[in-house]
Design an enzyme around this catalytic site. Structure first.
Site, PDB file in Angstrom:
ATOM      1  N   ASP A   1       0.801  -1.489   0.229  1.00  0.00           N
ATOM      2  CA  ASP A   1      -0.505  -0.195  -0.085  1.00  0.00           C
ATOM      3  C   ASP A   1       0.877   1.314  -0.251  1.00  0.00           C
ATOM      4  OD1 ASP A   1       0.368   1.050   2.549  1.00  0.00           O
ATOM      5  OD2 ASP A   1      -1.064  -1.087   3.518  1.00  0.00           O
TER       6      ASP A   1
ATOM      7  N   LYS B   1      -3.998   0.855  -3.154  1.00  0.00           N
ATOM      8  CA  LYS B   1      -5.761   0.379  -2.441  1.00  0.00           C
ATOM      9  C   LYS B   1      -6.342   1.002  -1.571  1.00  0.00           C
ATOM     10  CE  LYS B   1      -3.593  -1.246   1.972  1.00  0.00           C
ATOM     11  NZ  LYS B   1      -3.714  -2.592   3.115  1.00  0.00           N
TER      12      LYS B   1
ATOM     13  N   ARG C   1      -8.970   1.141   1.330  1.00  0.00           N
ATOM     14  CA  ARG C   1      -9.915   0.203   2.183  1.00  0.00           C
ATOM     15  C   ARG C   1     -11.239   0.263   2.600  1.00  0.00           C
ATOM     16  NH1 ARG C   1      -7.556  -2.922   6.254  1.00  0.00           N
ATOM     17  NH2 ARG C   1      -5.962  -2.223   5.340  1.00  0.00           N
TER      18      ARG C   1
ATOM     19  N   ASP D   1       6.439  -5.317   4.945  1.00  0.00           N
ATOM     20  CA  ASP D   1       4.976  -4.534   5.595  1.00  0.00           C
ATOM     21  C   ASP D   1       5.918  -4.616   7.108  1.00  0.00           C
ATOM     22  OD1 ASP D   1       2.887  -2.686   6.229  1.00  0.00           O
ATOM     23  OD2 ASP D   1       1.587  -4.523   4.935  1.00  0.00           O
TER      24      ASP D   1
ATOM     25  N   ASP E   1      -1.945  -8.090  10.033  1.00  0.00           N
ATOM     26  CA  ASP E   1      -2.588  -8.620  10.173  1.00  0.00           C
ATOM     27  C   ASP E   1      -4.061 -10.157  10.400  1.00  0.00           C
ATOM     28  OD1 ASP E   1      -4.372  -8.743  12.904  1.00  0.00           O
ATOM     29  OD2 ASP E   1      -4.753  -6.703  12.079  1.00  0.00           O
TER      30      ASP E   1
ATOM     31  N   GLY F   1      -5.230 -10.121   4.858  1.00  0.00           N
ATOM     32  CA  GLY F   1      -6.069  -9.909   3.489  1.00  0.00           C
ATOM     33  C   GLY F   1      -5.679  -8.913   2.760  1.00  0.00           C
TER      34      GLY F   1
END
Length: 326
Positions: free
Chosen positions: A172, A195, A197, A222, A226, A229
């Site tokens: 991202d 992207k 969200r 990154d 988490d 996705g």
């Protein structure tokens, strides 16, 4: 008196194995402490040795159960303060609530700032952490904060793979700076995924890939993964754009909810993470490689204790090979 006679390291229940590795690196015993819950869920702490005027470090990641880990740290700090510790450093390898660092919607909290205030009020004199989600969190504290990074650890691992055509991809726009630094470490080109969200439900919509990944060995980088996705969607997009092999790397393997299932069926060949957060057995996939941050934390703690430059911790710790722990 030895150099580390008044250096003491304690840990809560969040990541005791990492604390033991840090103590092994420094060659000192782990401090004696009891941290447990009563039947009414109240947390109780008892320090098992004198800490009067000692330089004390408390290693505690904000990992699952997150709120319990935070409360343990606050209560340990309070107990140490009341036991007349000379200086208390909160060592937080993973700073939870880091994503709630600004008001990006009406009537929402800035929880990362709230946690910083709580740590300060509890009595911490200093904070040592690794790869904050947002750099401005350092400014939420009114005490010194040393933020280290695990990027050199992850970069060395991929350097030793001697990939023929690596391309570092930021999943991202917010991770672009981190990905650029990682690409510089590998002397590799950079690509970026744009992207959007969707609300607060951990769903994202991938829009575009800026850069060329055709026939490349992609490394998605990154600070944390988490629900996985974003990273798995990014991997699928890179594969669709002609990537030959896809790797992923992050400092903090949160891996909550459907993350493990998503990673298992994703085109990611290998996920490289660190041990800032412990991985329980049900999260151990064959494709996950865990590298230890213990030498980095150990070197940083030694330098804080002796008043040396913390920024040189990477160079000193690099004399040892970064160990894989899983």
């Amino acid at each position: 008196m030895g150099l580390y006679d008044q250096l003491t390291i304690f840990t809560g229940n969040a990541n005791p194995e990492l604390a033991r590795k840090v103590c092994a690196y420094i060659d000192i015993p782990l401090g004696r402490i009891e941290v447990f819950k009563f039947s009414n869920e109240n947390i109780f702490v008892r320090i098992g040795e004198s800490v009067r005027e000692n330089d004390v470090f408390v290693i505690q990641s904000f990992s699952s159960p997150v709120n319990e880990s935070i409360m343990e740290l606050l209560i340990i700090i309070d107990a140490l303060k009341r036991a007349s510790a000379g200086r208390i450093t909160a060592v937080i390898p993973y700073y939870g609530y880091g994503r709630t660092d600004k008001k990006d919607q009406p009537r929402v909290p800035i929880t990362a700032r709230l946690i910083a205030d709580m740590i300060t009020v509890a009595g911490a004199d200093r904070v040592l952490t690794i790869d904050l989600h947002a750099g401005q969190i350092q400014g939420f504290f009114n005490i010194p904060v040393d933020e280290m990074t695990a990027l050199p650890i992850l970069a060395r691992y991929f350097q030793e793979k001697q990939l023929s055509n690596p391309v570092v991809v930021s999943p991202d726009l917010g991770s672009t700076k981190r990905a650029r630094n990682f690409a510089d470490e590998l002397n590799a080109p950079l690509a970026i995924i744009e992207k959007r969200r969707k609300g607060n439900n951990d769903q994202t919509e991938l829009l575009n890939l800026i850069g060329d990944v055709r026939d490349a060995e992609v490394i998605l980088i990154d600070d944390e993964i988490d629900t996985a996705g974003s990273i798995t969607q990014a991997a699928e997009l890179c594969l669709a754009r002609g990537a030959r092999t896809i790797y992923a790397a992050c400092t903090h393997p949160v891996l909550s909810g459907p993350a493990v299932e998503r990673l298992a069926r994703s085109p990611i060949q290998e996920l490289v993470v660190t041990d800032t957060i412990p991985l329980p057995p049900h999260k151990h996939l064959e494709k996950i490689t865990v590298l230890s941050v213990a030498p980095l934390l150990g070197e940083s703690i030694q330098r804080i204790h002796t008043g040396a430059s913390v920024s040189l911790a990477y160079r000193s710790a690099a004399r040892l090979r970064w160990p894989s722990v899983g």
